[in-house]
Design a protein around this motif. Structure first.
Motif, PDB file in Angstrom:
ATOM      1  N   ALA A  40     -27.129  19.180  76.720  1.00 16.32           N
ATOM      2  CA  ALA A  40     -27.843  18.607  75.579  1.00 16.32           C
ATOM      3  C   ALA A  40     -26.918  17.721  74.750  1.00 16.32           C
ATOM      4  CB  ALA A  40     -28.438  19.713  74.721  1.00 16.32           C
ATOM      5  N   GLY A  41     -25.697  18.200  74.517  1.00 21.11           N
ATOM      6  CA  GLY A  41     -24.733  17.410  73.757  1.00 21.11           C
ATOM      7  C   GLY A  41     -24.380  16.111  74.454  1.00 21.11           C
ATOM      8  N   ARG A  42     -24.187  16.170  75.765  1.00 22.38           N
ATOM      9  CA  ARG A  42     -23.857  14.958  76.519  1.00 22.38           C
ATOM     10  C   ARG A  42     -25.026  13.984  76.510  1.00 22.38           C
ATOM     11  NH1 ARG A  42     -21.828  17.014  82.219  1.00 22.38           N
ATOM     12  NH2 ARG A  42     -21.377  14.792  82.540  1.00 22.38           N
ATOM     13  N   LEU A  43     -26.239  14.509  76.622  1.00 24.39           N
ATOM     14  CA  LEU A  43     -27.412  13.644  76.573  1.00 24.39           C
ATOM     15  C   LEU A  43     -27.541  12.979  75.205  1.00 24.39           C
ATOM     16  CD1 LEU A  43     -30.057  12.539  77.782  1.00 24.39           C
ATOM     17  CD2 LEU A  43     -31.186  14.645  77.012  1.00 24.39           C
ATOM     18  N   ALA A  44     -27.321  13.740  74.147  1.00 23.26           N
ATOM     19  CA  ALA A  44     -27.415  13.181  72.797  1.00 23.26           C
ATOM     20  C   ALA A  44     -26.456  12.015  72.617  1.00 23.26           C
ATOM     21  CB  ALA A  44     -27.138  14.275  71.764  1.00 23.26           C
ATOM     22  N   VAL A  45     -25.227  12.177  73.072  1.00 23.24           N
ATOM     23  CA  VAL A  45     -24.235  11.108  72.953  1.00 23.24           C
ATOM     24  C   VAL A  45     -24.650   9.898  73.787  1.00 23.24           C
ATOM     25  CG1 VAL A  45     -21.841  10.470  73.436  1.00 23.24           C
ATOM     26  CG2 VAL A  45     -22.354  12.670  72.362  1.00 23.24           C
ATOM     27  N   ALA A  46     -25.156  10.134  75.008  1.00 27.78           N
ATOM     28  CA  ALA A  46     -25.593   9.037  75.867  1.00 27.78           C
ATOM     29  C   ALA A  46     -26.713   8.230  75.213  1.00 27.78           C
ATOM     30  CB  ALA A  46     -26.056   9.581  77.217  1.00 27.78           C
ATOM     31  N   LEU A  47     -27.561   8.904  74.457  1.00 32.74           N
ATOM     32  CA  LEU A  47     -28.686   8.235  73.803  1.00 32.74           C
ATOM     33  C   LEU A  47     -28.299   7.577  72.483  1.00 32.74           C
ATOM     34  CD1 LEU A  47     -31.495  10.892  74.427  1.00 32.74           C
ATOM     35  CD2 LEU A  47     -31.147   8.718  75.635  1.00 32.74           C
ATOM     36  N   GLY A  48     -27.034   7.711  72.102  1.00 37.63           N
ATOM     37  CA  GLY A  48     -26.568   7.063  70.887  1.00 37.63           C
ATOM     38  C   GLY A  48     -26.421   7.980  69.697  1.00 37.63           C
ATOM     39  N   SER A  54     -24.731  11.401  67.609  1.00 37.40           N
ATOM     40  CA  SER A  54     -23.385  11.857  67.286  1.00 37.40           C
ATOM     41  C   SER A  54     -23.300  13.361  67.474  1.00 37.40           C
ATOM     42  CB  SER A  54     -23.030  11.504  65.844  1.00 37.40           C
ATOM     43  OG  SER A  54     -21.852  12.164  65.449  1.00 37.40           O
ATOM     44  N   ALA A  55     -22.198  13.797  68.033  1.00 34.75           N
ATOM     45  CA  ALA A  55     -22.007  15.229  68.215  1.00 34.75           C
ATOM     46  C   ALA A  55     -21.805  15.952  66.890  1.00 34.75           C
ATOM     47  CB  ALA A  55     -20.802  15.471  69.121  1.00 34.75           C
ATOM     48  N   ASP A  56     -21.641  15.209  65.808  1.00 35.97           N
ATOM     49  CA  ASP A  56     -21.334  15.811  64.505  1.00 35.97           C
ATOM     50  C   ASP A  56     -22.530  15.783  63.546  1.00 35.97           C
ATOM     51  OD1 ASP A  56     -18.671  16.121  65.350  1.00 35.97           O
ATOM     52  OD2 ASP A  56     -18.217  14.055  64.768  1.00 35.97           O
ATOM     53  N   GLU A  57     -23.744  15.683  64.065  1.00 34.90           N
ATOM     54  CA  GLU A  57     -24.899  15.573  63.179  1.00 34.90           C
ATOM     55  C   GLU A  57     -25.295  16.898  62.539  1.00 34.90           C
ATOM     56  OE1 GLU A  57     -28.260  13.397  64.625  1.00 34.90           O
ATOM     57  OE2 GLU A  57     -27.024  11.822  65.508  1.00 34.90           O
ATOM     58  N   GLY A  58     -24.704  18.017  62.993  1.00 36.38           N
ATOM     59  CA  GLY A  58     -24.928  19.298  62.344  1.00 36.38           C
ATOM     60  C   GLY A  58     -26.209  20.004  62.722  1.00 36.38           C
ATOM     61  N   GLN A  59     -26.922  19.515  63.716  1.00 34.37           N
ATOM     62  CA  GLN A  59     -28.179  20.155  64.127  1.00 34.37           C
ATOM     63  C   GLN A  59     -28.018  20.997  65.387  1.00 34.37           C
ATOM     64  OE1 GLN A  59     -31.641  17.260  63.765  1.00 34.37           O
ATOM     65  NE2 GLN A  59     -29.904  15.843  63.880  1.00 34.37           N
ATOM     66  N   GLY A  60     -26.800  21.045  65.911  1.00 39.01           N
ATOM     67  CA  GLY A  60     -26.595  21.678  67.197  1.00 39.01           C
ATOM     68  C   GLY A  60     -26.944  20.697  68.299  1.00 39.01           C
ATOM     69  N   PRO A  61     -26.451  20.921  69.524  1.00 45.01           N
ATOM     70  CA  PRO A  61     -26.656  19.955  70.606  1.00 45.01           C
ATOM     71  C   PRO A  61     -28.129  19.684  70.904  1.00 45.01           C
ATOM     72  CG  PRO A  61     -24.977  21.566  71.207  1.00 45.01           C
ATOM     73  CD  PRO A  61     -25.597  22.053  69.943  1.00 45.01           C
ATOM     74  N   ALA A  62     -28.944  20.732  70.983  1.00 40.74           N
ATOM     75  CA  ALA A  62     -30.359  20.536  71.301  1.00 40.74           C
ATOM     76  C   ALA A  62     -31.056  19.741  70.195  1.00 40.74           C
ATOM     77  CB  ALA A  62     -31.047  21.874  71.516  1.00 40.74           C
ATOM     78  N   GLY A  63     -30.803  20.114  68.947  1.00 40.02           N
ATOM     79  CA  GLY A  63     -31.419  19.412  67.836  1.00 40.02           C
ATOM     80  C   GLY A  63     -31.024  17.941  67.798  1.00 40.02           C
TER      81      GLY A  63
END
Length: 370
Positions: A277-285, A287-296
């Motif tokens: 989930a974290g890797r997908l979030a970064v790929a989509l633009g 940030s890993a630091d958004e504070g919602q957890g990787p899935a969020g």
């Protein structure tokens, strides 16, 4: 880096890129193969494009009876024409329905395909075929249907309206997402899928901003190609099982259905695979630091992308009704892969499809947005 034990198969295929050079590349490919009896598959809507693409070759048969989801009757007619005329090469010019029909011919006749895509469907890069009969879509894998050559020309996609470009590109993104956790997912196709997702997340806003932007359209073709290569290796995950049912049984449009369902499958599965989930979030633009957890972060980043693109959101807009849900759920349950990160149940599948029907904004685990 330590990797788990896995087996990865890479499909053999010639891929040629070049904006404005499709006719040149098709002619070169026909000559390279020594083909003398070419059957061009293109829908009536794409005939003018196909004539330009095939202007430098001799065409034996023009076949234009193209219908989405490839009904068996249409496939049988195309096979009969190819056999009667002794065709030795198929050239498909169009989207997923067009290459799907060419694949149906290749499946039984063994005739090689040269695919010239005009959308971001990605079918041209897979050895997956699909046929529909009696409201049921059947898919399979066979190397005979893998196009021998794919010719990408971004100028051919400029005729695709922006809304269809968005839906088609999100269909490609769905290939990426499914490939992260499909039954045969491995580190190689996950890497391809994430790069494909990154490319599409950059390309699609560019196309919306400027439909004539060839750089964005080339990037989208690159992304959809990677997505399809990953999908061909990883196999069909829950997303595609759902969409095959919705398309084959209820005749929903292919690209829009994939675009709509995607967010809900991401919301269902990402809590169970936080690293992906974290890797997908970064790929989509994101940030890993958004504070919602990787899935969020993954779900919210995808939601923002949909807002930017004004992407399709409701299955109800394309013909699905509340009364269809029970049958759809039952059919998907029969096909859902046991390896899906979140176990698929009648309850969560009903929530997923109802939310997609109504266009509810998804959140991780498909929890209601407060």
């Amino acid at each position: 880096m330590v990797l788990d034990v896995f087996e990865h198969v890479t499909l053999g295929q010639r891929v040629v890129f070049g904006a404005g050079r499709a006719a040149e590349h098709v002619a070169a490919e026909v000559a390279r193969r020594g083909a003398g009896r070419v059957m061009v598959v293109a829908s009536p809507r794409e005939r003018e494009i196909a004539e330009r693409v095939c202007a430098r070759i001799e065409v034996g048969v023009w076949f234009d009876d193209v219908v989405q989801h490839v009904p068996v009757g249409k496939a049988q007619r195309a096979r009969a024409v190819a056999a009667e005329r002794g065709m030795d090469l198929l050239v498909s010019v169009g989207g997923g329905s067009t290459v799907g029909l060419a694949k149906a011919v290749a499946l039984t006749a063994g005739i090689p395909i040269v695919a010239v895509p005009t959308t971001y469907a990605g079918s041209e890069a897979t050895n997956v075929w699909g046929l529909t009969e009696d409201r049921t879509k059947t898919t399979g894998v066979d190397d005979r249907v893998l196009p021998a050559t794919v010719i990408y020309d971004a100028t051919l996609t400029t005729s695709l309206p922006v809304d269809l470009s968005v839906a088609s590109g999100l269909n490609g993104l769905a290939h990426c997402v499914d490939s992260l956790w499909a039954p045969r997912a491995d580190p190689i196709n996950q890497a391809l899928a994430l790069e494909g997702a990154r490319a599409l997340a950059l390309a699609l806003p560019g196309i919306v901003s400027d439909p004539a932007d060839l750089t964005a359209r080339e990037r989208a073709l690159y992304g959809c190609y990677l997505s399809a290569v990953a999908f061909a290796s990883a196999g069909s995950g829950l997303h595609h099982k759902i969409c095959h049912v919705l398309g084959g049984t209820f005749d929903l449009p292919h690209a829009q259905t994939h675009a709509i369902v995607l967010r809900y499958v991401v919301a269902l599965n990402t809590p169970a695979v936080p690293e992906l989930a974290g890797r997908l979030a970064v790929a989509l633009g994101g940030s890993a630091d958004e504070g919602q957890g990787p899935a969020g972060t993954a779900v919210e980043t995808l939601n923002r992308l949909y807002e930017t693109l004004d992407a399709p959101r409701r299955l109800a807009d394309h013909g699905l009704t509340e009364g269809d849900l029970a049958e759809a759920v039952s059919r998907v349950l029969e096909a859902a892969p046991p390896s899906n990160p979140t176990p698929v149940t009648r309850e969560n599948l009903t929530i997923l499809l109802r939310d997609a029907l109504e266009g509810v904004t998804p959140s991780p685990g498909l929890q209601p947005v407060r």
